[in-house]
Scaffold this active site. Structure first.
Site, mmCIF file in Angstrom:
data_model
loop_
_atom_site.group_PDB
_atom_site.id
_atom_site.type_symbol
_atom_site.label_atom_id
_atom_site.label_comp_id
_atom_site.label_asym_id
_atom_site.label_seq_id
_atom_site.Cartn_x
_atom_site.Cartn_y
_atom_site.Cartn_z
ATOM 1 N N GLY A 45 0.816 -1.208 0.000
ATOM 2 C CA GLY A 45 0.000 0.000 0.000
ATOM 3 C C GLY A 45 0.852 1.262 0.000
ATOM 4 N N GLU A 102 0.205 -23.213 0.999
ATOM 5 C CA GLU A 102 1.443 -23.055 0.228
ATOM 6 C C GLU A 102 2.628 -23.635 0.986
ATOM 7 O OE1 GLU A 102 0.100 -18.939 -2.049
ATOM 8 O OE2 GLU A 102 1.483 -18.839 -0.370
ATOM 9 N N ALA A 111 -2.988 -8.059 -0.907
ATOM 10 C CA ALA A 111 -2.247 -6.999 -1.587
ATOM 11 C C ALA A 111 -3.125 -6.133 -2.511
ATOM 12 C CB ALA A 111 -1.077 -7.605 -2.348
HETATM 13 C C1 FAD Z 1 3.239 -15.214 4.101
HETATM 14 C C2 FAD Z 1 2.266 -14.288 3.435
HETATM 15 C C3 FAD Z 1 1.781 -14.582 2.162
HETATM 16 C C4 FAD Z 1 0.878 -13.743 1.535
HETATM 17 N N1 FAD Z 1 0.439 -14.058 0.278
HETATM 18 C C5 FAD Z 1 -0.391 -13.208 -0.357
HETATM 19 C C6 FAD Z 1 -0.799 -13.478 -1.704
HETATM 20 O O1 FAD Z 1 -0.411 -14.496 -2.290
HETATM 21 N N2 FAD Z 1 -1.626 -12.578 -2.322
HETATM 22 C C7 FAD Z 1 -2.058 -11.450 -1.686
HETATM 23 O O2 FAD Z 1 -2.780 -10.651 -2.283
HETATM 24 N N3 FAD Z 1 -1.705 -11.172 -0.420
HETATM 25 C C8 FAD Z 1 -0.866 -12.020 0.254
HETATM 26 N N4 FAD Z 1 -0.483 -11.734 1.535
HETATM 27 C C9 FAD Z 1 -1.043 -10.546 2.201
HETATM 28 C C10 FAD Z 1 -0.341 -9.298 1.710
HETATM 29 O O3 FAD Z 1 1.051 -9.458 1.804
HETATM 30 C C11 FAD Z 1 -0.814 -8.109 2.558
HETATM 31 O O4 FAD Z 1 -2.213 -8.016 2.443
HETATM 32 C C12 FAD Z 1 -0.179 -6.825 2.084
HETATM 33 O O5 FAD Z 1 1.214 -6.893 2.254
HETATM 34 C C13 FAD Z 1 -0.754 -5.646 2.842
HETATM 35 O O6 FAD Z 1 -0.114 -4.479 2.394
HETATM 36 P P1 FAD Z 1 0.117 -3.255 3.387
HETATM 37 O O7 FAD Z 1 0.702 -2.174 2.568
HETATM 38 O O8 FAD Z 1 -1.105 -2.997 4.153
HETATM 39 O O9 FAD Z 1 1.192 -3.804 4.438
HETATM 40 P P2 FAD Z 1 2.604 -4.463 4.212
HETATM 41 O O10 FAD Z 1 2.837 -4.844 2.812
HETATM 42 O O11 FAD Z 1 2.693 -5.535 5.258
HETATM 43 O O12 FAD Z 1 3.623 -3.299 4.577
HETATM 44 C C14 FAD Z 1 3.715 -2.755 5.853
HETATM 45 C C15 FAD Z 1 5.023 -1.999 5.948
HETATM 46 O O13 FAD Z 1 4.994 -1.201 7.120
HETATM 47 C C16 FAD Z 1 6.239 -1.261 7.781
HETATM 48 N N5 FAD Z 1 5.995 -0.974 9.183
HETATM 49 C C17 FAD Z 1 5.221 -1.671 10.044
HETATM 50 N N6 FAD Z 1 5.174 -1.062 11.236
HETATM 51 C C18 FAD Z 1 5.920 0.059 11.125
HETATM 52 C C19 FAD Z 1 6.247 1.113 12.039
HETATM 53 N N7 FAD Z 1 5.758 1.136 13.287
HETATM 54 N N8 FAD Z 1 7.062 2.087 11.615
HETATM 55 C C20 FAD Z 1 7.564 2.088 10.348
HETATM 56 N N9 FAD Z 1 7.271 1.106 9.455
HETATM 57 C C21 FAD Z 1 6.455 0.118 9.835
HETATM 58 C C22 FAD Z 1 6.718 -2.690 7.512
HETATM 59 O O14 FAD Z 1 8.134 -2.793 7.650
HETATM 60 C C23 FAD Z 1 6.245 -2.906 6.068
HETATM 61 O O15 FAD Z 1 7.222 -2.508 5.138
HETATM 62 C C24 FAD Z 1 0.432 -12.568 2.191
HETATM 63 C C25 FAD Z 1 0.922 -12.253 3.468
HETATM 64 C C26 FAD Z 1 1.839 -13.100 4.077
HETATM 65 C C27 FAD Z 1 2.382 -12.753 5.438
#
Ligand code: FAD
Length: 421
Positions: free
Chosen positions: A22, A177, A323
């Protein structure tokens, strides 16, 4: 800390916390906006979480699925990066508190993702493995390989069997997986390394508390997934609720026990605990409730997106923690910041579901896209293409493809190293 230059200091400062799916998309969507963007992340890389299970099972190395944020931002003139963990949001003074200092903002996009939910089960949290970041994936790989080394030297058959029993809890995409990939690592690769081990002792057990796998997919695909896993020597147990784990034995709610030196917990996700400190209402999985515009109620300058945000679709179902939701919300949040700057009305978020894909291992996946369900090799090929395309960085894409082709042709996993943690 990279602060906006003198030229950009007069521009509104948009701070994006989190360089995940995101956060990165939000920063990119603001590339041409009259703002300065700062991404703040506790890590200096973007992590492709869908491939974590491949690092955990020696298929890929950590560097193949992570990409430096500064490299990603090189071409974006209005963006900079700050390495820091945000501890608190000071709404009144519009500042973020971090151990390295304060970060001021005019607009804030919180994209801090999620964390493993052990449902308060301390023994599992302490003795089992989560699969949410690179450290955990590497720790799982090291542990699996160590178990084979130790089992190879163990003379007590009971202890050896426990060392060679790999339990995965949770029948969602990550659990499926992981179970498929561990079984393939054992049966296709490690059999060649450990010629004197009896592979009848090796068990991969997938535990699911409900009565089906991949509950978000149609029932037929769930049944197919269980059947394929069984063909791949994974034992699937339904109605199995884990009560505790001491590192050597799983205890179930009905009192039964299972000796196993490995337990991987893929049964739950919560929002990042930072959002619980915002003083806003929380929805399921401790995600913070946002307005349809993705703004935090009472704080129109703050947007929360992705796994950290709670919003329901038109039918009242919570949006999934995947994602595509995070990336689409990033576009809406960035668009709404531009609209605020132009004095226009804001847009509400509407999720366009691209469909679901889950791989079960070599040549096997299930897919449900636009109401069309398919499985087997075709679904696996689609899964492969979709995921490779989403990976950031040409080098990473190439390395992953080469690794994959090598493993596919030679039944090998090159990254089976036990590394210092
Ligand atoms: C093992 C696994 C497999 C997955 N497989 C899939 C899939 O096949 N298809 C799919 O669509 N989704 C999948 N997902 C889910 C998907 O990865 C998440 O829905 C997605 O990453 C969410 O995006 P986001 O931007 O909300 O958070 P994230 O991508 O998790 O990013 C959060 C970021 O915030 C940073 N952060 C956190 N806390 C802090 C803080 N306090 N200060 C500064 N930085 C911070 C972290 O370091 C990270 O870089 C999977 C998740 C996991 C764990």
């Amino acid at each position: 800390m990279d602060l906006p230059s003198e030229n950009t200091q007069k521009l509104p400062h948009v701070v994006v916390v989190g360089a995940g799916f995101g956060g990165l998309r939000a920063a990119r969507a603001l590339a041409k906006a009259p703002v300065h963007v700062t991404i703040v992340d506790k890590n200096n890389y973007h992590l492709f979480q869908p491939f974590l299970y491949l690092v955990a099972t020696a298929g890929l190395s950590a560097t193949d699925i992570a990409h430096p944020v500064r490299k990603i931002l090189q071409g974006q003139q209005n963006a900079s990066f700050t390495l820091a963990e945000v501890q608190e949001v000071d709404f009144e003074n519009k500042r973020l508190h971090t151990p390295n200092g304060e970060v001021p903002y005019d607009y804030l996009v919180l994209a801090v993702g999620g964390t493993t939910n052990y449902f308060g089960n301390q023994s599992v949290a302490q003795n089992g493995f989560g699969l949410k970041d690179l450290d955990e994936a590497t720790a799982i790989r090291n542990h699996i390989l160590k178990m084979f080394e130790l089992a190879n030297q163990e003379t007590d058959p009971e202890v050896r069997r426990a060392m060679l029993t790999f339990v995965i809890v949770g029948g969602g995409p990550t659990g499926v997986e992981c179970a498929g990939a561990i079984s393939e690592l054992n049966r296709l690769v490690l059999t060649k390394d450990y010629r004197h081990l009896d592979f009848n002792d090796v068990r991969v057990i997938l535990l699911e508390a409900a009565d089906r796998l991949l509950a978000h997919l149609p029932a037929g695909l769930s049944e197919n997934t269980a059947a394929v896993l069984q063909q791949k020597h994974v034992e699937v147990q339904f109605g199995a609720t884990v009560q505790g784990y001491d590192g050597k034995q799983v205890t179930f709610q009905d009192g039964k026990t299972l000796p196993a030196c490995t337990l991987i917990w893929a049964a739950g996700v919560n929002a990042n605990p930072l959002v619980s400190t915002l003083g806003a209402d929380l929805g399921r999985q401790r995600r913070v409730k946002v307005l349809p515009t993705l703004q935090l109620p009472n704080h129109p300058e703050v947007f929360v997106i992705g796994d950290a945000a709670y919003l329901e679709d038109g039918q009242g179902h919570p949006l999934p923690m995947v994602a595509p939701v995070a990336m689409q919300q990033a576009e809406t949040a960035a668009g709404n910041i531009r609209r605020i700057l132009r004095g226009e009305a804001l847009n509400s978020f509407v999720y366009k579901d691209p469909g679901s894909l889950a791989t079960i291992g070599r040549n096997q996946a299930v897919a449900s896209i636009s109401g069309i369900q398919f499985k087997g090799f075709l679904a696996w090929a689609v899964w492969l293409v979709v995921h490779i395309m989403q990976l950031i960085g040409f080098r990473n894409r190439l390395v992953v493809l080469i690794n994959w082709a090598w493993d596919y042709i030679f039944y090998d996993r090159f990254n089976r190293l036990i590394t210092p943690e």
